[in-house]
Design a protein around this motif. Structure first.
Motif, short mmCIF file in Angstrom:
data_model
loop_
_atom_site.label_atom_id
_atom_site.label_comp_id
_atom_site.label_asym_id
_atom_site.label_seq_id
_atom_site.Cartn_x
_atom_site.Cartn_y
_atom_site.Cartn_z
N GLU A 1 2.19 5.67 -7.02
CA GLU A 1 2.37 4.29 -7.45
C GLU A 1 3.49 4.16 -8.49
O GLU A 1 4.36 3.29 -8.36
CB GLU A 1 1.07 3.72 -8.04
N ARG A 2 3.47 5.00 -9.51
CA ARG A 2 4.48 4.90 -10.59
C ARG A 2 5.88 5.25 -10.10
O ARG A 2 6.85 4.60 -10.48
CB ARG A 2 4.10 5.81 -11.75
N TYR B 1 0.88 -1.16 0.00
CA TYR B 1 0.00 0.00 0.00
C TYR B 1 0.91 1.21 0.00
O TYR B 1 1.74 1.37 0.90
CB TYR B 1 -0.91 0.02 1.24
N LEU C 1 2.22 -3.11 -11.70
CA LEU C 1 1.28 -2.02 -11.45
C LEU C 1 0.28 -2.01 -12.61
O LEU C 1 0.59 -1.51 -13.69
CB LEU C 1 2.01 -0.68 -11.37
N PRO D 1 -3.95 3.78 -12.07
CA PRO D 1 -3.88 2.44 -11.49
C PRO D 1 -5.26 1.79 -11.38
O PRO D 1 -6.24 2.44 -11.01
CB PRO D 1 -3.30 2.68 -10.09
N VAL E 1 4.57 -6.70 -5.59
CA VAL E 1 6.00 -7.01 -5.70
C VAL E 1 6.18 -8.51 -5.54
O VAL E 1 5.53 -9.15 -4.71
CB VAL E 1 6.86 -6.26 -4.66
N THR F 1 8.07 -5.93 -10.06
CA THR F 1 6.84 -5.24 -9.68
C THR F 1 5.75 -5.45 -10.72
O THR F 1 6.03 -5.84 -11.86
CB THR F 1 7.06 -3.72 -9.53
N GLU G 1 7.08 2.37 -8.03
CA GLU G 1 7.37 1.24 -8.93
C GLU G 1 8.74 1.43 -9.59
O GLU G 1 9.54 0.49 -9.65
CB GLU G 1 6.28 1.10 -9.98
N SER H 1 -3.34 3.11 -5.07
CA SER H 1 -2.47 2.96 -3.89
C SER H 1 -1.96 1.55 -3.67
O SER H 1 -1.29 1.29 -2.67
CB SER H 1 -3.16 3.47 -2.62
N TYR H 2 -2.24 0.63 -4.59
CA TYR H 2 -1.72 -0.74 -4.46
C TYR H 2 -0.67 -1.00 -5.52
O TYR H 2 -0.79 -0.56 -6.66
CB TYR H 2 -2.83 -1.79 -4.61
N LEU H 3 0.34 -1.72 -5.13
CA LEU H 3 1.43 -2.13 -6.01
C LEU H 3 1.81 -3.54 -5.61
O LEU H 3 1.81 -3.88 -4.42
CB LEU H 3 2.62 -1.17 -5.81
#
Length: 176
Positions: free
Chosen positions: A21-22, A15, A37, A56, A64, A35, A25, A60-62
């Motif tokens: 996000e970008r 989070y 996204l 996205p 990994v 990662t 990432e 707010s989520y990514l």
């Protein structure tokens, strides 16, 4: 050159700070962290123009893919990172097949033409998608008219994807 497959590497959910996000990432990739996204194209409208932008799919989520014991500190060291998502005492993980389904969905237009056929799903029914990018995933029918809007639940992160697909892609879920 082929990537080495490390069986102890799994997809974890991060989070991150809103609208970062970008950036995060890119920082993770600089540190050789795999990662994902997922981005969707949306039309933003201002008073003087319209523009297609990528945003996205899960704000707010990514995701990994790491060996948590060896690489979690490397991820935590990224400036701007918030935290690993947890459900109770467990860190949120997403399954490889869910990641692959989301990747396939991002490659196609999720809104497809509807075919008329004998399958008439009912609102609230749980079905299984047999064909296409989301094949193998369970879904819930939320609208039935000339189109079938479905919600695909990604249980690993308690998120949903709304898509429109032909009825012929759906089958009944087996009851236990």
């Amino acid at each position: 050159m082929k990537k080495k497959i490390n069986p102890s590497r799994e997809w974890y959910v991060l989070y991150v700070k809103s609208r970062h996000e970008r950036k995060i990432e890119a920082l993770l990739k600089e540190n050789n962290i795999e990662t994902f996204l997922p981005l969707v194209k949306t039309v933003r409208e201002w008073s003087d123009r319209k523009k297609i932008i990528e945003s996205p799919l899960f704000p707010s989520y990514l995701f990994v893919k790491i060996d948590f014991r060896k690489e979690s500190e490397k991820v935590l060291a990224i400036r701007g990172f918030c935290f690993f998502v947890r459900f109770g005492t467990e860190f949120a993980k997403i399954q490889e097949h869910e990641i692959n389904s989301i990747k396939l969905l991002m490659e196609i237009d999720a809104s497809m033409e509807v075919e008329n056929n004998h399958i008439q799903p009912q609102v609230g029914e749980l079905r299984k998608i047999e064909i296409g990018a989301l094949g193998g995933l369970g879904c819930e029918i939320i609208k039935v008219n000339n189109e079938n809007k479905i919600i695909v639940r990604i249980d690993s992160i308690n998120q949903n994807i709304l898509a429109t697909i032909p009825s012929s892609y759906l089958t009944q879920l087996a009851t236990v």
